[in-house]
Scaffold this active site. Structure first.
Site, mmCIF file in Angstrom:
data_model
loop_
_atom_site.group_PDB
_atom_site.id
_atom_site.type_symbol
_atom_site.label_atom_id
_atom_site.label_comp_id
_atom_site.label_asym_id
_atom_site.label_seq_id
_atom_site.Cartn_x
_atom_site.Cartn_y
_atom_site.Cartn_z
ATOM 1 N N ARG B 74 55.128 77.778 27.479
ATOM 2 C CA ARG B 74 56.232 77.013 26.897
ATOM 3 C C ARG B 74 57.514 77.818 26.800
ATOM 4 O O ARG B 74 58.599 77.291 27.075
ATOM 5 C CB ARG B 74 55.834 76.420 25.549
ATOM 6 C CG ARG B 74 55.574 77.433 24.463
ATOM 7 C CD ARG B 74 55.137 76.737 23.194
ATOM 8 N NE ARG B 74 53.891 76.004 23.401
ATOM 9 C CZ ARG B 74 53.584 74.852 22.807
ATOM 10 N NH1 ARG B 74 54.412 74.315 21.958
ATOM 11 N NH2 ARG B 74 52.442 74.269 23.044
ATOM 12 N N THR B 75 57.433 79.072 26.429
ATOM 13 C CA THR B 75 58.666 79.858 26.282
ATOM 14 C C THR B 75 59.312 80.080 27.644
ATOM 15 O O THR B 75 60.535 79.957 27.795
ATOM 16 C CB THR B 75 58.372 81.197 25.592
ATOM 17 O OG1 THR B 75 57.721 80.950 24.344
ATOM 18 C CG2 THR B 75 59.649 81.965 25.329
ATOM 19 N N LYS B 102 51.986 101.189 32.021
ATOM 20 C CA LYS B 102 52.541 102.537 32.024
ATOM 21 C C LYS B 102 54.053 102.503 32.109
ATOM 22 O O LYS B 102 54.641 101.693 32.804
ATOM 23 C CB LYS B 102 51.962 103.357 33.174
ATOM 24 C CG LYS B 102 50.533 103.809 32.892
ATOM 25 C CD LYS B 102 50.490 104.729 31.686
ATOM 26 C CE LYS B 102 49.077 104.976 31.224
ATOM 27 N NZ LYS B 102 49.044 105.734 29.967
ATOM 28 N N ARG B 124 59.640 89.091 27.964
ATOM 29 C CA ARG B 124 58.519 89.023 27.029
ATOM 30 C C ARG B 124 57.571 90.160 27.381
ATOM 31 O O ARG B 124 57.301 90.426 28.553
ATOM 32 C CB ARG B 124 57.782 87.685 27.140
ATOM 33 C CG ARG B 124 56.450 87.699 26.413
ATOM 34 C CD ARG B 124 55.836 86.335 26.289
ATOM 35 N NE ARG B 124 56.535 85.562 25.274
ATOM 36 C CZ ARG B 124 56.014 84.469 24.683
ATOM 37 N NH1 ARG B 124 54.807 84.049 25.009
ATOM 38 N NH2 ARG B 124 56.692 83.806 23.797
ATOM 39 N N HIS B 152 60.519 87.489 17.787
ATOM 40 C CA HIS B 152 60.680 86.416 18.774
ATOM 41 C C HIS B 152 61.932 85.662 18.313
ATOM 42 O O HIS B 152 61.847 84.592 17.726
ATOM 43 C CB HIS B 152 59.446 85.515 18.761
ATOM 44 C CG HIS B 152 59.362 84.559 19.915
ATOM 45 N ND1 HIS B 152 60.387 84.376 20.806
ATOM 46 C CD2 HIS B 152 58.358 83.735 20.315
ATOM 47 C CE1 HIS B 152 60.020 83.479 21.698
ATOM 48 N NE2 HIS B 152 58.798 83.076 21.432
#
Lengths: 410, 340
Positions: B74-75, B102, B124, B152
């Site tokens: 959704r985001t 890493k 994200r 967020h």
């Protein structure tokens, strides 16, 4: 080839007690042979002029993670106890023997034997063989030994061998994957955290076991008020337990984690301000008897990561002396105590004849300007990597010259 | 205290001073008027999104990269729609978490994105602080689409926008945030936004899921959901973040529902006109019952999704104003480090 005797004149000699006193120190071969105001250079001596600065014992750094000679020498360190957390771990006599030889002749490396095979916390390693190969004490490494039975057997065995166990103190059941102390800061940053009591719980158990075993136990880093209270009480009732700390934990609190500064990622993590003050109090009252650098140079591949993914540790050898001098200037401790914490006490724990300026001891000597100002710069450090949380900070205190066993090394 | 009712734009400083930040890494660095400014900016996009033609060309020619190092539906979709409705070229870069664990890879990726001259990057990542790390390496605005357990921010803003439109006022509003507070970046951003705007925020969770010293964030912690619900105006439910848990935090979902599930009966303890929110995805029958989640007029869960697109349009539009040389925003600013 035998070198001429060394005489250092015009210095202020730091003794085990009291203020530094004007005097001369004379060494033959690798030993101190004369000390005091009436000592004079003899014909053929190498004469060094201390120009009124401190003549102090070379520092004995209890628990470094890398043999980083340039950084150690910059910091006035002549002996370093090497943590067993190497690759491979120091859990065999061959690796211990190799490590013990690796710094000579200008740095003495005292390997700390891994308490358990692979530092996995379960099966005891061949400690006596490692002792005979040069290990000066036994360490649990970065980890706490979670199994109480294993820890008790280890302590009993080391008591039999007359070796001190150097323990990490964090209850792993509580810490889990934590990278910060449970606090407002870790909550705001959303970092996995553990309560400060994780340290006190580990300390309480290990003190109880050491008391049962009659063993000598040293906690490499104690950073919380609760744990320090437990150690203070145990020392009062005669338990052979001692504690150390690194300057990061008396200089910084967890507010330094703001902006996710991975150079402030340590194990144990930075604590809250009240605990930082408790550490300073414990240094002042003698509960903490060792200050070490925890020197652990880390390159960008280990530190330029999200905070929780970064490796813990700091390049601390170069800042060990000046940051400890802060405690002298703040009158928490006097100069003699500072060098007991930095040299005599760790030397005593390792059982080596160094760490103080006394006739018959090894001629590990530093000329130190305790007030000399300089700026810590992560870009210009002698260390293999510049992961210091004190980058850009002004400090005072610098080793001007250094001898290891009478041999000039810096 | 700041009221959301006084929505005249004249109350904001002129031009870039209304929002003097390079990017949006969190709400922690934002002043109340800056949050309100973004909420008001979003209003126009709510209206646009309800029109048959939903596209403008404000960001025409700009490239927005959505770099999602953690799975999201959704985001990611919300940001993609937001960028496209503003006329930007939107590129989605989904990266499996394992390949970027890493640091050098992470930094290298950031530098690569920078070299591609993106005009805004939306990130994200599963680790708290990772977005800041990347932001330090790039020149364009960076928007945090969720970093670990940290923040967020656009979710916090869209939730505030949803509340503002439903309630009109933040000051004194009783908001309950219930669920896995410990692992929730949504909770942190909501707490920061709502407390900044004057709401009375209560957080409710079992002890193992309540972060330390949470009251220092100016909220009232509760373990008793029924007590927390008393007279609440807004009930915001959170999902159990099982993927971020190591070890057992609750005995079972069944028991969790017994203590912390929002049922119709339980909702009756809140104010009669209390609204229900959830950032999604929902675990129906665990933290929220279906008949509450779908309650007409009370549940604003789909409204949150709608506000999400508008809010992200607002953030993208505002943060690219300097690059687009929008009058009042194009002048040089000494704010290189001001990420917020």
């Amino acid at each position: 080839m035998k070198q001429p005797a060394l005489t250092i004149i015009n210095g202020l000699i730091v003794g085990r007690e009291g203020a530094p006193v004007a005097g001369t120190i004379r060494c033959e071969d690798d030993r101190i042979v004369g000390i005091g105001a009436d000592v004079v250079p003899q014909e053929g001596d190498r004469v060094e002029d201390a120009r009124g600065k401190l003549i102090a014992p070379g520092l004995v750094d209890l628990g470094v993670f890398a043999i980083d000679k340039p950084a150690l020498h910059f910091g006035g360190i002549t002996r370093a106890a090497l943590m067993p957390d190497q690759n491979p771990p120091l859990d065999r006599s061959s690796t211990v023997r190799y490590a013990a030889q690796s710094g000579k002749p200008d740095l003495w490396v005292h390997p700390l034997a891994a308490a358990t095979r692979g530092l996995e916390g379960s099966d005891m390693a061949e400690i006596a063989l490692m002792r005979d190969a040069g290990a000066k004490a036994v360490a649990t490494g970065r980890q706490w030994i979670a199994d109480s039975g294993t820890m008790l057997r280890l302590l009993r065995y080391c008591a039999m061998l007359g070796m001190t166990v150097i323990a990490h103190a964090e209850d792993s059941g509580l810490t889990g994957n934590a990278v910060a102390t449970a606090s407002e800061m870790s909550t705001r940053l959303g970092l996995p955290s553990a309560p400060v009591e994780a340290e006190a719980l580990a300390v309480a158990r290990d003190i109880a076991l050491a008391e049962m075993a009659g063993a000598k136990l040293h906690f490499r880093q104690i950073t919380t008020r609760g744990a320090l209270d437990l150690i203070r009480a145990a020392q009062k009732r005669g338990v052979a337990v001692t504690a150390g700390v690194t300057p990061a934990h008396f200089m910084l609190s967890d507010t330094a984690l703001a902006d996710f500064r991975t150079f402030c990622r340590f194990s144990p993590p930075l604590r809250r301000e009240d605990d930082r003050k408790a550490v300073i109090e414990a240094i002042g009252d003698g509960t903490i008897s060792v200050i070490a650098s925890g020197h652990d140079p880390r390159g960008p591949e280990d530190k330029r990561l999200p905070f929780a993914d970064a490796e813990p540790g700091m390049a601390g050898a170069e800042t060990l002396l000046p940051l400890t001098m802060n405690l002298v200037r703040d009158e928490v401790i006097d100069m003699a105590t500072a060098f007991r914490l930095l040299a005599a006490n760790p030397a005593g724990l390792l059982g080596v004849d160094a760490g103080a300026l006394e006739v018959g001891l090894q001629a590990d000597i530093a000329i130190i300007d305790a007030d000399r100002p300089w700026i810590v710069s992560s870009d210009k450090m002698a260390a293999a990597a510049g992961n210091t949380p004190f980058d850009g900070q002004g400090v005072q205190g610098r080793a001007l010259a250094l001898w290891k066993g009478g041999l000039k090394v810096g | 205290m700041t009221s959301a009712n006084s929505s005249s734009r004249s109350r904001y400083p002129a031009g870039s001073l209304a929002f003097p930040h390079r990017g949006l890494l969190g709400l922690a660095g934002l002043a109340p008027h800056e949050i309100l400014f973004l909420l008001d900016e979003a209003e126009q996009w709510v209206e646009l999104n309800r029109q048959p033609t939903k596209r403008v060309d404000h960001l025409r020619g700009l490239t927005i990269i959505n770099a999602f190092y953690e799975n999201s539906t959704r985001t990611l979709l919300s940001f993609e729609i937001a960028g496209k409705r503003l006329g930007a070229d939107v590129v989605n870069m989904s990266v499996g978490q394992s390949s970027v664990k890493k640091g050098e890879t992470l930094i290298d990726t950031a530098m690569t994105l920078n070299a591609m001259r993106a005009d805004a990057i939306v990130i994200r990542h599963a680790s708290s602080g990772a977005v800041r790390l990347i932001a330090e390496k790039v020149d364009c605005p960076v928007l945090n689409a969720g970093d670990g357990q940290h923040e967020h921010p656009t979710q916090g803003l869209l939730d505030a926008l949803t509340i503002k439109r439903a309630k009109g006022e933040f000051v004194g509003l009783k908001v309950v945030i219930c669920g896995d507070i410990l692992h929730s970046r949504v909770a942190r951003s909501n707490i920061l936004a709502l407390t900044a705007l004057g709401a009375d925020v209560r957080v409710c969770a079992p002890p193992a899921l309540m972060p330390a010293d949470i009251e220092r964030m100016r909220v009232t912690p509760y373990h008793d959901f029924d007590a927390a619900l008393k007279d609440a105006d807004v009930v915001m439910m959170l999902r159990l973040q099982n993927e971020r848990m190591t070890g057992q935090f609750i005995p079972s979902p069944r028991e969790y529902r017994h203590l912390y599930g929002l049922s119709v009966d339980r909702l009756a303890r809140a104010a009669g006109d209390a609204i229900v929110m959830h950032p999604g995805p929902m675990n129906r029958g665990v933290e929220i019952d279906s008949n509450v989640a779908d309650l007409p007029g009370r549940s604003l869960i789909t409204t949150q999704v709608e506000m999400g697109v508008a809010m992200r349009m607002a953030c993208l539009e505002v943060l690219t104003r300097k690059a687009r040389e929008v009058p009042g925003w194009a002048q040089p600013r000494e704010d290189k480090g001001n990420w917020a």
